[in-house]
Design a protein around this motif. Sequence first.
Motif, short mmCIF file in Angstrom:
data_model
loop_
_atom_site.label_atom_id
_atom_site.label_comp_id
_atom_site.label_asym_id
_atom_site.label_seq_id
_atom_site.Cartn_x
_atom_site.Cartn_y
_atom_site.Cartn_z
N GLN A 147 -8.32 11.78 -9.71
CA GLN A 147 -6.98 11.24 -9.45
C GLN A 147 -7.08 9.83 -8.88
O GLN A 147 -6.35 8.93 -9.28
N ALA A 148 -7.99 9.63 -7.93
CA ALA A 148 -8.13 8.33 -7.28
C ALA A 148 -8.60 7.28 -8.27
O ALA A 148 -8.08 6.15 -8.31
N LEU A 186 -3.06 1.03 -11.31
CA LEU A 186 -2.80 -0.20 -10.56
C LEU A 186 -3.05 -1.47 -11.37
O LEU A 186 -2.21 -2.37 -11.37
N CYS A 204 3.18 1.55 -3.32
CA CYS A 204 2.44 1.93 -4.54
C CYS A 204 2.14 3.42 -4.53
O CYS A 204 2.38 4.12 -5.52
N THR A 205 1.61 3.88 -3.44
CA THR A 205 1.20 5.28 -3.41
C THR A 205 2.41 6.21 -3.46
O THR A 205 2.42 7.18 -4.21
N TYR A 207 3.96 6.16 -6.95
CA TYR A 207 3.13 6.90 -7.92
C TYR A 207 3.41 8.40 -7.81
O TYR A 207 3.58 9.09 -8.81
N ALA A 208 3.48 8.85 -6.56
CA ALA A 208 3.78 10.27 -6.35
C ALA A 208 5.17 10.61 -6.90
O ALA A 208 5.33 11.60 -7.60
N ALA A 246 0.83 -1.21 0.00
CA ALA A 246 0.00 0.00 0.00
C ALA A 246 0.87 1.26 0.00
O ALA A 246 0.67 2.17 -0.80
N PHE A 302 -5.80 6.26 -10.47
CA PHE A 302 -4.84 5.41 -9.78
C PHE A 302 -5.35 3.98 -9.63
O PHE A 302 -4.66 3.01 -9.95
N PHE A 303 -6.59 3.85 -9.17
CA PHE A 303 -7.09 2.52 -8.86
C PHE A 303 -7.61 1.76 -10.09
O PHE A 303 -7.53 0.54 -10.13
#
Lengths: 364, 293
Positions: free
Chosen positions: B196-197, B205, B105-106, B109-110, B102, B200-201
Amino acid sequence: MADVILEGIKKSYGAVTVIEHLDLDIRDQEFMVLVGPSGCGKSTALRMIAGLEEITGGTLSIGGRVVNDVPPKDRDIAMVFQSYALYPHMTVRENLEFGLKIRQTPRAEMDRRVREAAEILGIAELLARKPKQLSGGQRQRVAVGRAIVRKPSVFLFDEPLSNLDAKLRVQMRAEISKLQKTLKTTTVYVTHDQIEAMTMGHRIAVMRSGQLQQVGTPLEVYEQPANLFVASFIGTPPMNFVPATFTDGGATVTASGFKMPVPEPFRAASAGRDGAKVVLGIRPENVREASREGGGETVRVTAKVEFVEPLGHEVIVHGRVGDELIVAKVDPHRSPRIGSTIDLMIEVGAAHLFDAATEKRLGS
Amino acid sequence: MRPNRSEEPAHWPLHIFVLLMVLITVYPILWVVTIAFSGGQSLAITNVPANATFGERLRAIVPWPAHVSATNFVSLFRDQPFARWLLNSVVVAGMTTILGVALACTAAYAFSRFRFPGRRVGLMAFLVSQMFPGTLMLIPLFIILVQWLKLGSTFTGLVLIYTVTAIPFCVWMMKGYFDTIPKELEESALIDGASQATIFFRIILPLAKPAVAVTALFSFMTGWNEFIQAATFMNREDMYTGPVGLRFFVGGFSQQWGYFAAGSIVAAIPVMALFLFLQKYLVSGLTAGAVKG
Ligand SMILES: Nc1ncnc2c1ncn2[C@@H]1O[C@H](COP(=O)(O)OP(=O)(O)OP(=O)(O)O)[C@@H](O)[C@H]1O
Ligand SMILES: [Mg+2]
């Protein structure tokens, strides 16, 4: 349906200014083509309209609403990328539905729109496939389909055909034009291909190093290029440019190999400017063999043939006239030999004159 | 065109060489299996007499038990608290995996997509942290974790250590993968109306599955195999992890090599299973077809 208005748009990346000052008025339902050489800022301009690139200065409005600070999703636009940018892990159907799902379109409406778009584009049998199972042309159609299912008020295209082979490109060119005619959606289309620009656009905006050179219908841009750059960029083979001077008190113009009367539209600008330096522009299609009949005033020149390009339906001849190389389109059945001399007729009425210093069209 | 068969160099020397290499690689593992199934606790499978014949000597180095028995495995779970230790390992490694994936990944990505102050420094710091051996951190970690945070002999403490150990590698690995995903996909989704979310998801991902699989595997193995820190921070016997428990069989006064071997085999199974399970995600090329091919 909406118009797109760019007023004094500026774009800089830090200290580098890519677009200085762009004014462009794209009308409702219009097909506007942004054309120019690589790196001139076409994509940048388009991405600013899309909202993918921040606008450094000026105002951008879509449908009468200033959208400088509106995020892309709220601008009511759809964009087709050069690389297509299909979601690789989704099927064609899921790709088409993605934008609709996010906007919570009801299932029935979504199905209807996807079916409609798939039929228009002829991709109905491909809906269950993944992008990697499609050919380049099919991917391109899906990318267009993804834009049309959303029914946006503006379409943005960034060189959508540049990855296709020549034949497919011609076909898709016609299809996109037809689609736009049917849907009547305002379209901004970026390309570096002047043939695409000429054949597809209602109007063309020619750009060079971030500056707008000329905006007009394809015919206007072809027949009255605003400056040397536009004149050389539009048309194949490109226009012949011959340095020349006004003579006889501005009634005639003299180049190294010949002398001709100043064409009517330029008389006012040439009068009394004896000795002024100009550039004479003549398109190859306006130079023909002396033996061929044709109306209008002409001047006869003799050219020594240096290079011949037979294209089947016509022959392009590069000939030396005085010190200058002049390109002419001649009859395919009388292709001259290299080294021989031929007589050519230059159509006076079709000649263009540009100021040698400012490079601008005379009298404009 | 294939060259004529007779002109090709003969294959058998290569095969013999490969066979030899395989034997060298597998030999120690065969010994572990042999001892585990020998039913005894000894390292040797036969007694070699003082003046042994060649046959007797040969017998001593062939990894095959005198009689095959599963008693070591049964007793491992019935008489020894090995199940408990394994369970501890599952909890610690599982938590490390979840937390590690978790966060990695985050963060990755940033690092891949956003430009912010401290981005370069942050990436470098992750890299530099990999230059020091973990043992160097043992004392400071002990002071922080046990003396200050009072997290000695707790899952939380160990998971915390393992996660921060695994994250730098995972972030670099994930960032490298995110960097290869075309930016146009996100821009396209942005225009389609995705947040954005959502991007990402639902876009990033799923496309990064191979990298997530590697990250998960790495995090899990970090937690599953680690010994030194677990041995330092888990003082209570009921909080031992698998590796610490194994060491317990052959450390100090006990020499229970049979339990040790059987335990090693049991402990290897989850990692192998995870490998097999994640294998299908480890294939790359999932982004094929996104852009012009
Ligand atoms: N992030 C950036 N930072 C600095 N300069 C940039 C950046 N992005 C683009 N540019 C510059 O802006 C100019 C215009 O780029 P743009 O992509 O709009 O060109 P283009 O007209 O679309 O060309 P092409 O036909 O090759 O796509 C180029 O000179 C490019 O180098
Ligand atoms: Mg571009």
